[in-house]
Design an enzyme around this catalytic site. Structure first.
Site, PDB file in Angstrom:
ATOM      1  CB  THR A 137      65.022  12.501   0.872  1.00 55.65           C
ATOM      2  OG1 THR A 137      65.525  12.141   1.278  1.00 55.65           O
ATOM      3  CG2 THR A 137      63.788  11.883   1.416  1.00 55.65           C
ATOM      4  CG  ASP A 138      68.717  12.273  -2.330  1.00 54.06           C
ATOM      5  OD1 ASP A 138      68.386  11.991  -0.971  1.00 54.06           O
ATOM      6  OD2 ASP A 138      70.053  11.266  -3.097  1.00 54.06           O
ATOM      7  CD  GLU A 139      67.858   9.655   3.163  1.00 52.72           C
ATOM      8  OE1 GLU A 139      67.858   8.156   3.716  1.00 52.72           O
ATOM      9  OE2 GLU A 139      69.205   9.924   3.049  1.00 52.72           O
ATOM     10  CE1 TYR A 162      63.816  11.261   6.769  1.00 50.85           C
ATOM     11  CE2 TYR A 162      65.334  10.442   5.503  1.00 50.85           C
ATOM     12  CZ  TYR A 162      64.542  11.590   6.180  1.00 50.85           C
ATOM     13  OH  TYR A 162      64.814  13.068   5.522  1.00 50.85           O
ATOM     14  CE  LYS A 166      61.177  13.514   4.157  1.00 49.14           C
ATOM     15  NZ  LYS A 166      60.060  14.490   4.992  1.00 49.14           N
ATOM     16  N   PRO A 217      84.096   8.192  13.189  1.00 45.41           N
ATOM     17  CG  PRO A 217      81.613   7.914  14.538  1.00 45.41           C
ATOM     18  CD  PRO A 217      82.905   8.559  14.348  1.00 45.41           C
TER      19      PRO A 217
HETATM   20  P1  NAD Z   1      66.217  18.675  11.208  1.00 45.96           P
HETATM   21  O1  NAD Z   1      65.920  17.245  11.808  1.00 45.96           O
HETATM   22  O2  NAD Z   1      67.417  19.574  11.555  1.00 45.96           O
HETATM   23  O3  NAD Z   1      64.384  19.773  11.323  1.00 45.96           O
HETATM   24  C1  NAD Z   1      63.601  19.283  11.863  1.00 45.96           C
HETATM   25  C2  NAD Z   1      63.335  19.654  12.318  1.00 45.96           C
HETATM   26  O4  NAD Z   1      61.109  19.290  12.393  1.00 45.96           O
HETATM   27  C3  NAD Z   1      62.735  20.238  13.408  1.00 45.96           C
HETATM   28  O5  NAD Z   1      63.174  21.992  13.853  1.00 45.96           O
HETATM   29  C4  NAD Z   1      62.402  19.314  14.205  1.00 45.96           C
HETATM   30  O6  NAD Z   1      61.761  20.305  16.031  1.00 45.96           O
HETATM   31  C5  NAD Z   1      60.609  19.593  13.652  1.00 45.96           C
HETATM   32  N1  NAD Z   1      59.453  18.678  14.261  1.00 45.96           N
HETATM   33  C6  NAD Z   1      59.909  17.770  13.835  1.00 45.96           C
HETATM   34  N2  NAD Z   1      58.671  17.260  13.493  1.00 45.96           N
HETATM   35  C7  NAD Z   1      57.735  17.811  13.973  1.00 45.96           C
HETATM   36  C8  NAD Z   1      56.230  17.808  14.440  1.00 45.96           C
HETATM   37  N3  NAD Z   1      55.532  16.966  13.946  1.00 45.96           N
HETATM   38  N4  NAD Z   1      55.851  18.918  13.800  1.00 45.96           N
HETATM   39  C9  NAD Z   1      56.755  20.104  14.059  1.00 45.96           C
HETATM   40  N5  NAD Z   1      58.055  20.204  13.640  1.00 45.96           N
HETATM   41  C10 NAD Z   1      58.929  19.135  14.161  1.00 45.96           C
HETATM   42  O7  NAD Z   1      65.465  17.928   9.828  1.00 45.96           O
HETATM   43  P2  NAD Z   1      66.601  18.714   8.219  1.00 45.96           P
HETATM   44  O8  NAD Z   1      67.789  18.579   8.417  1.00 45.96           O
HETATM   45  O9  NAD Z   1      66.443  20.887   8.492  1.00 45.96           O
HETATM   46  O10 NAD Z   1      65.218  18.165   7.220  1.00 45.96           O
HETATM   47  C11 NAD Z   1      64.142  18.893   6.782  1.00 45.96           C
HETATM   48  C12 NAD Z   1      63.110  18.507   5.695  1.00 45.96           C
HETATM   49  O11 NAD Z   1      64.238  18.022   5.125  1.00 45.96           O
HETATM   50  C13 NAD Z   1      62.939  16.927   6.396  1.00 45.96           C
HETATM   51  O12 NAD Z   1      61.474  17.286   5.965  1.00 45.96           O
HETATM   52  C14 NAD Z   1      64.133  15.912   5.381  1.00 45.96           C
HETATM   53  O13 NAD Z   1      63.450  15.071   5.537  1.00 45.96           O
HETATM   54  C15 NAD Z   1      64.448  17.008   4.524  1.00 45.96           C
HETATM   55  N6  NAD Z   1      65.422  16.660   3.883  1.00 45.96           N
HETATM   56  C16 NAD Z   1      66.403  16.980   4.213  1.00 45.96           C
HETATM   57  C17 NAD Z   1      67.763  16.728   3.834  1.00 45.96           C
HETATM   58  C18 NAD Z   1      68.870  16.686   4.579  1.00 45.96           C
HETATM   59  O14 NAD Z   1      70.239  16.425   3.803  1.00 45.96           O
HETATM   60  N7  NAD Z   1      69.046  17.068   5.900  1.00 45.96           N
HETATM   61  C19 NAD Z   1      67.526  15.960   2.286  1.00 45.96           C
HETATM   62  C20 NAD Z   1      66.186  16.157   2.172  1.00 45.96           C
HETATM   63  C21 NAD Z   1      65.498  16.149   2.500  1.00 45.96           C
HETATM   64  P1  TYD Z   2      74.314  10.415   7.124  1.00 52.26           P
HETATM   65  O1  TYD Z   2      74.195  12.479   7.215  1.00 52.26           O
HETATM   66  O2  TYD Z   2      72.836   9.855   8.182  1.00 52.26           O
HETATM   67  O3  TYD Z   2      73.194  10.672   6.523  1.00 52.26           O
HETATM   68  P2  TYD Z   2      71.819   9.846   5.129  1.00 52.26           P
HETATM   69  O4  TYD Z   2      72.029   8.629   5.976  1.00 52.26           O
HETATM   70  O5  TYD Z   2      70.583   9.694   5.181  1.00 52.26           O
HETATM   71  O6  TYD Z   2      72.393   9.916   3.351  1.00 52.26           O
HETATM   72  O7  TYD Z   2      74.979   9.705   6.867  1.00 52.26           O
HETATM   73  C1  TYD Z   2      75.173  10.324   5.495  1.00 52.26           C
HETATM   74  C2  TYD Z   2      76.502   8.753   5.297  1.00 52.26           C
HETATM   75  O8  TYD Z   2      77.615   8.346   6.222  1.00 52.26           O
HETATM   76  C3  TYD Z   2      75.571   7.308   5.064  1.00 52.26           C
HETATM   77  O9  TYD Z   2      76.408   6.774   3.725  1.00 52.26           O
HETATM   78  C4  TYD Z   2      76.181   6.846   6.948  1.00 52.26           C
HETATM   79  C5  TYD Z   2      77.388   7.720   7.138  1.00 52.26           C
HETATM   80  N1  TYD Z   2      77.675   7.377   7.927  1.00 52.26           N
HETATM   81  C6  TYD Z   2      78.840   7.091   8.908  1.00 52.26           C
HETATM   82  O10 TYD Z   2      79.857   6.446   8.266  1.00 52.26           O
HETATM   83  N2  TYD Z   2      79.044   7.126  10.389  1.00 52.26           N
HETATM   84  C7  TYD Z   2      78.055   7.951  10.793  1.00 52.26           C
HETATM   85  O11 TYD Z   2      78.482   8.259  11.982  1.00 52.26           O
HETATM   86  C8  TYD Z   2      77.114   8.641  11.022  1.00 52.26           C
HETATM   87  C9  TYD Z   2      76.297   9.828  11.577  1.00 52.26           C
HETATM   88  C10 TYD Z   2      76.707   7.938   8.831  1.00 52.26           C
END
Ligand code: NAD
Ligand code: TYD
Length: 350
Positions: A137-139, A162, A166, A217
């Site tokens: 992730t970019d985070e 988190y 990562k 929120p």
């Molecule tokens: P999500 O939380 O929606 O899904 C995660 C999935 O992983 C779930 O189905 C969960 O059951 C499974 N999981 C968790 N722990 C596990 C384990 N120990 N063994 C097997 N399965 C397990 O997450 P997402 O938003 O779909 O993100 C997927 C990936 O992409 C993550 O690695 C996250 O860090 C990365 N990512 C997400 C974003 C975003 O904006 N959502 C951006 C960049 C990278």
């Molecule tokens: P989020 O979807 O949790 O992604 P990330 O923190 O991983 O970037 O949050 C996106 C942005 O929205 C972040 O700046 C936090 C803000 N946020 C709120 O203002 N209220 C909320 O209830 C949540 C969940 C996030």
């Protein structure tokens, strides 16, 4: 290692995706089944609160889709899956993914994201898997000031449990390339939005609360900026990294759509024709990263990738998806979600 040349050239690739029942995993599996119909996709997922296997229920009878319930940290199981299913490549998406939950309880983030990744890497090394794509992730880069973009050479400075977990996984994967000559490619993507996202994340939380006339929120002053990308564009990016990425390289993906949280929340309210009085500024997130913004020029140049969705249309389409899936929302918002919501927002919204 099996011959690296198998990746990207073979019609009948066998790919293990981890976390396929989560938000990005669901979209990746659905998209790749239609774009790479000759591939076999094995989905290893532990089914945490964030998973929804019903997202993929229509693939149950698809002979080229196999679901295995299990933990990526289960060494025996992972090795068995890799060997018995003759896996060529692994796309590792399984993770605990929500920053706010990592603040409430970091332990599981270390267990699943750090130890889980190391166990999976070891198993892949033993099984001589041809390619390992680490979905990071970019985070991992931390927070930006008002200007500038993250490039692949921006130093890693994660700020939440988190993002630190990562970053650890991301660097361990690169270390396996450097030390053991494993074929590893890392992707670092910005915030995704789209269908099937669990409504604890910002965009689906705002949509689903607004649909029920509940408060939205907004943390702090609402001025935090995220660089939004449609989940389909992330899915095509991961595919490009798998097929065309160079071993040991890292690729950033982003949608060039920087938006302030408050503006996104207002856009959602406008689309749902709900009043701005629903907006509620609440206590800020601890250690809240101010701004993320991605320079994706390397992926564009070296992988031929580019995002296909623009944010305004993508957001409107996403709002329509949630409005059209009330049962899906009800299911995700019941049970465990209620406990989390009360813990996270009870005092903030009181
Ligand atoms: P999500 O939380 O929606 O899904 C995660 C999935 O992983 C779930 O189905 C969960 O059951 C499974 N999981 C968790 N722990 C596990 C384990 N120990 N063994 C097997 N399965 C397990 O997450 P997402 O938003 O779909 O993100 C997927 C990936 O992409 C993550 O690695 C996250 O860090 C990365 N990512 C997400 C974003 C975003 O904006 N959502 C951006 C960049 C990278
Ligand atoms: P989020 O979807 O949790 O992604 P990330 O923190 O991983 O970037 O949050 C996106 C942005 O929205 C972040 O700046 C936090 C803000 N946020 C709120 O203002 N209220 C909320 O209830 C949540 C969940 C996030």
């Amino acid at each position: 290692m099996r011959e690296a040349a198998r990746v990207g050239t073979e019609m009948d690739m066998r790919v293990l995706v981890t976390g396929g029942c989560g938000f990005i995993g669901t979209n990746v599996v659905r998209r790749w089944r239609s774009e790479r119909p000759d591939w076999t996709l094995v989905n290893l997922d532990k089914l945490t609160y964030a998973a929804n296997p019903e997202n993929l229920a229509d693939l149950e009878r698809d002979p080229k889709y196999i679901f295995v319930r299990g933990d990526v940290g289960n060494e025996e199981l992972v090795s068995h899956v890799l060997e018995s299913r003759k896996i060529d490549a692994v796309v590792h998406m399984a993770a605990e993914s929500h920053v706010d939950r990592s603040i409430l309880g970091p332990g599981i983030f270390i267990e699943s994201n750090v130890r889980g990744t190391q166990v999976l890497l070891d198993a892949c090394k033993r099984a001589k898997v041809s390619r390992f794509v680490m979905v990071s992730t970019d985070e991992v880069y931390g927070s930006l000031g008002p200007t500038g973009l993250f490039t692949e050479s921006t130093p890693l400075a994660p700020s939440s449990p988190y993002s630190a977990s990562k970053a650890a996984a991301d660097l361990i994967a690169l270390a396996y390339h450097h030390t053991f000559e494993m074929d590893v490619v890392v992707t670092r993507c910005s915030n995704n939005y789209g269908a099937f996202q669990f409504p604890e994340k910002f965009i689906p939380l705002m949509i689903t609360n607004a649909m029920r006339d509940e408060s939205l929120p907004v943390y702090g002053d609402g001025g935090n900026v995220r660089d939004w990308i449609h989940v389909d564009d992330h899915a095509t990016g991961i595919l490009a990294a798998l097929e065309k990425g160079k071993a040991g390289e890292t690729y950033n993906f982003g949608g060039s759509s920087e938006r302030r949280n408050i503006d996104v929340a207002k856009q959602i309210l406008a689309q749902l024709k709900k009043p701005e009085t629903l907006l509620k500024f609440v206590q800020d997130r601890a250690g809240h990263d101010r701004r993320y913004a991605i320079d994706a020029s390397k992926a564009k140049r070296d992988l031929g990738w580019s995002p296909a969705h623009d944010f305004e249309n993508g957001l409107a389409e996403t709002v329509r998806w949630y409005v059209g899936h009330p049962e899906w929302i009800e299911k995700t918002r019941s049970g465990e979600y209620r406990n989390y919501y009360d813990k996270q927002y009870g005092a903030r919204l009181a």
